[in-house]
Design a protein around this motif. Structure first.
Motif, PDB file in Angstrom:
ATOM      1  N   GLU A 144      -2.487   1.148 -12.150  1.00  0.00           N
ATOM      2  CA  GLU A 144      -2.353   2.995 -12.739  1.00  0.00           C
ATOM      3  C   GLU A 144      -3.465   3.680 -11.675  1.00  0.00           C
ATOM      4  OE1 GLU A 144      -1.819   3.422 -15.958  1.00  0.00           O
ATOM      5  OE2 GLU A 144      -0.116   1.527 -16.049  1.00  0.00           O
ATOM      6  N   PHE A 145      -4.423   3.233 -10.653  1.00  0.00           N
ATOM      7  CA  PHE A 145      -5.457   4.256 -10.105  1.00  0.00           C
ATOM      8  C   PHE A 145      -4.186   4.823  -8.905  1.00  0.00           C
ATOM      9  CE2 PHE A 145      -6.962   4.170  -5.658  1.00  0.00           C
ATOM     10  CZ  PHE A 145      -8.018   5.293  -6.147  1.00  0.00           C
ATOM     11  N   ALA A 146      -2.970   3.800  -8.531  1.00  0.00           N
ATOM     12  CA  ALA A 146      -2.039   4.166  -7.573  1.00  0.00           C
ATOM     13  C   ALA A 146      -0.977   4.915  -8.358  1.00  0.00           C
ATOM     14  CB  ALA A 146      -1.291   2.939  -7.132  1.00  0.00           C
ATOM     15  N   LYS A 147      -0.923   4.867  -9.251  1.00  0.00           N
ATOM     16  CA  LYS A 147       0.528   5.816  -9.781  1.00  0.00           C
ATOM     17  C   LYS A 147      -0.090   7.966 -10.265  1.00  0.00           C
ATOM     18  CE  LYS A 147       3.491   4.056 -13.381  1.00  0.00           C
ATOM     19  NZ  LYS A 147       2.766   3.025 -14.394  1.00  0.00           N
ATOM     20  N   GLY A 148      -1.339   6.998 -10.142  1.00  0.00           N
ATOM     21  CA  GLY A 148      -2.654   9.119 -10.186  1.00  0.00           C
ATOM     22  C   GLY A 148      -2.367   9.181  -9.369  1.00  0.00           C
ATOM     23  N   ARG A 149      -1.892   9.298  -7.815  1.00  0.00           N
ATOM     24  CA  ARG A 149      -1.921   9.879  -6.414  1.00  0.00           C
ATOM     25  C   ARG A 149      -0.461  10.153  -6.181  1.00  0.00           C
ATOM     26  NH1 ARG A 149      -6.914  11.163  -4.400  1.00  0.00           N
ATOM     27  NH2 ARG A 149      -5.553  10.898  -2.445  1.00  0.00           N
ATOM     28  N   VAL A 150       0.256   9.495  -7.267  1.00  0.00           N
ATOM     29  CA  VAL A 150       2.234   9.529  -6.456  1.00  0.00           C
ATOM     30  C   VAL A 150       2.930  10.007  -7.692  1.00  0.00           C
ATOM     31  CG1 VAL A 150       3.813   8.241  -5.643  1.00  0.00           C
ATOM     32  CG2 VAL A 150       2.272   7.241  -5.447  1.00  0.00           C
ATOM     33  N   PRO A 151       3.422  11.309  -7.164  1.00  0.00           N
ATOM     34  CA  PRO A 151       4.561  12.228  -8.580  1.00  0.00           C
ATOM     35  C   PRO A 151       5.473  11.214  -9.389  1.00  0.00           C
ATOM     36  CG  PRO A 151       3.987  13.487  -6.492  1.00  0.00           C
ATOM     37  CD  PRO A 151       3.297  11.931  -6.201  1.00  0.00           C
ATOM     38  N   LYS A 152       4.750  11.726  -9.972  1.00  0.00           N
ATOM     39  CA  LYS A 152       5.928   9.976 -11.203  1.00  0.00           C
ATOM     40  C   LYS A 152       7.354   9.880 -10.448  1.00  0.00           C
ATOM     41  CE  LYS A 152       7.409   9.858 -16.266  1.00  0.00           C
ATOM     42  NZ  LYS A 152       7.248   9.811 -17.346  1.00  0.00           N
ATOM     43  N   ARG A 153       8.120  11.305 -10.114  1.00  0.00           N
ATOM     44  CA  ARG A 153       9.077  11.169  -9.686  1.00  0.00           C
ATOM     45  C   ARG A 153       9.414  10.754  -8.068  1.00  0.00           C
ATOM     46  NH1 ARG A 153       9.678  15.202  -5.510  1.00  0.00           N
ATOM     47  NH2 ARG A 153       7.558  16.638  -5.325  1.00  0.00           N
ATOM     48  N   MET A 154       8.139  10.126  -7.671  1.00  0.00           N
ATOM     49  CA  MET A 154       8.698   9.792  -6.457  1.00  0.00           C
ATOM     50  C   MET A 154       8.112   8.072  -7.162  1.00  0.00           C
ATOM     51  SD  MET A 154       9.287  11.649  -4.216  1.00  0.00           S
ATOM     52  CE  MET A 154       9.097  10.466  -2.754  1.00  0.00           C
ATOM     53  N   LEU A 155       8.023   7.809  -8.187  1.00  0.00           N
ATOM     54  CA  LEU A 155       7.327   5.559  -7.748  1.00  0.00           C
ATOM     55  C   LEU A 155       8.895   5.325  -7.600  1.00  0.00           C
ATOM     56  CD1 LEU A 155       5.806   5.395 -11.184  1.00  0.00           C
ATOM     57  CD2 LEU A 155       4.240   6.043  -8.419  1.00  0.00           C
TER      58      LEU A 155
END
Length: 450
Positions: free
Chosen positions: A131-142
């Motif tokens: 979740e921490f990592a997802k907060g640093r990456v734009p959703k469209r780029m996951l």
């Protein structure tokens, strides 16, 4: 742009020095040249300004649209840390920036190896890190961003069946994370790999990665459960200790040796085990001295990792002695048990600047002989577990680098650092793994050969 505008003015505007600054016209259909020139100048200036604005905006937009992301999860012996990287390409080459805007990390305790008896529990902290990592990456780029989990010595100490059970739990979390993931990207890496990755980030930070192999810097990394010795060798190296990596167009033949059980925490535990065995076999008063613990420290079951009646009985027979010289001798004897290859390493190794080993001995002696109660008063904000270990660690470092590896105490090339380079890049092996696994300049993966 000022010079370009001045040039345009010189070419377009009439020479006002030979005419009046005030214009008077009697015929309405007559349009004075100066007005046309001013209008033309204004149009050109606006056009240039707009061109500059759109060019600048285009550069910023292209930079943002080309950002790429990658996540490396370091599953260490004492904790698990997620590293989130943002980078971009310029002329087809990756640009790495480990400043706050492009790099972030979060560590949670304990390490994955602590879940050996209950692998399913390993998912809890890992989900938080995801979740921490997802907060640093734009959703469209996951879905276009890699996520990898690399476990080190703590997991290497476990049986392979237990390792796989824990890894399968982590794979389940990473499969559903939204990041790009493959099952083989969650693994236990070798100690040699760990050493290589640490070497890569150190030389990247110092600006020598991608250059002359003989101008690179060798490193010794001391972790919680293992120690690694890694450097470029110009002499023959045993095949099992030799690795070849390529970065850009340069190949490096590297000596990389990992010593499992010789990390600082594992070595301290090994010393405790030795002391306990001595206590069990004691034929005198049953008291065994611990030279690596400050005098006055009272051993009890709360100070040990194992909480059992037998453990409590053994700690009751230990007495803190706080003697740096004796601690150094004990750690040196431990290092020599089955590890003659340390001597081999000392023949090849080359180090960097700064001398500090000679200062470690008197500092360790002062600390070790101090009463525990005085140390707690002197360092009230220091975690007691860490404070307790400084006597051992100071002696252990001298035993490893000087007594075992043979580095001179006054060698000015030795540097102790957690960061390096002009940008203070963290010397964390996970950064090296990210650098090495990122596509090279030609778009192909960089190679690491065993």
């Amino acid at each position: 742009m000022k010079s370009e505008t001045d040039l345009l003015k010189a070419q377009i505007l009439p020479d006002h020095h030979q005419s009046s600054p005030t214009y008077t016209f009697t015929e309405s259909k007559f349009k004075p040249k100066p007005t046309k020139s001013i209008i033309l100048l204004t149009f050109v200036s606006v056009a240039i300004t707009l061109a500059i604005f759109f060019a600048f905006r285009s550069v910023i937009f292209n930079r943002r649209s080309s950002f790429r992301y990658s996540v490396v999860i370091d599953a260490g012996s004492s904790g698990t840390r997620a590293h989130v990287f943002r980078y971009w390409l310029e002329s087809g080459k990756p640009v790495f920036d480990f400043g706050k805007e492009n790099y972030a990390s979060l560590k949670l305790n304990p390490g994955l190896s602590s879940y050996a008896d209950n692998p399913e529990e390993a998912s809890v902290s890992l989900k938080e890190l995801v979740e921490f990592a997802k907060g640093r990456v734009p959703k469209r780029m996951l879905k276009n961003s890699d996520i990898r989990l690399m476990a080190t010595a703590g997991m290497r100490l476990l049986q392979e069946t237990v390792q796989e059970q824990i890894l399968e739990v982590t794979r389940g979390v990473l499969r559903s994370s939204g990041f790009r993931f493959r099952d083989e990207w969650a693994s236990v890496i070798s100690g040699s790999d760990e050493g290589i990755y640490a070497w890569v980030v150190a030389n990247h930070a110092l600006g020598s990665l991608g250059g002359d192999p003989l101008q690179t810097t060798g490193i010794v990394t001391l972790g919680g459960a293992s120690a690694q010795v890694t450097f470029v060798s110009s002499e023959p190296v045993p095949p099992e200790l030799s690795r070849t990596i390529t970065y850009g167009n340069v190949s490096y033949k590297i000596y990389s040796h990992s010593f499992l059980h010789l990390g600082q925490n594992e070595a301290h535990d090994k010393l405790w085990e030795s002391l306990h065995n001595s206590a069990v076999n004691s034929t005198e008063d049953g008291i065994v001295t611990d030279p690596c613990t400050p005098k006055g420290y009272i051993f009890d079951q709360n100070s040990q990792k194992k909480n059992s009646t037998e453990e409590s009985r053994l700690t009751a027979s230990l007495q803190a002695a706080g003697n740096f010289t004796q601690c150094r001798s004990a750690t040196f004897a431990m290092l020599q048990e089955g590890n003659a290859s340390f001597y081999y390493t000392s023949k090849f190794f080359e180090l960097h600047e700064k001398g500090w080993l000679s200062e470690m001995i008197p500092a360790g002696k002062r600390f070790c002989k101090e009463e525990w109660s005085k140390l707690k008063d002197k360092y009230p904000t220091t975690n007691e577990e860490y404070l307790l270990g400084y006597c051992f660690s100071s002696a252990y470092i001298i035993s490893m680098l000087h007594d075992s590896l043979g580095f001179a105490l006054d060698d000015g090339r030795i540097e102790f650092a957690s960061k390096a380079g002009a940008k203070d890049i963290p010397l964390d092996w996970a950064l090296g793994a990210f650098i090495l696994k990122t596509s090279d300049y030609s778009g192909k993966s960089r190679k690491m050969l065993g």
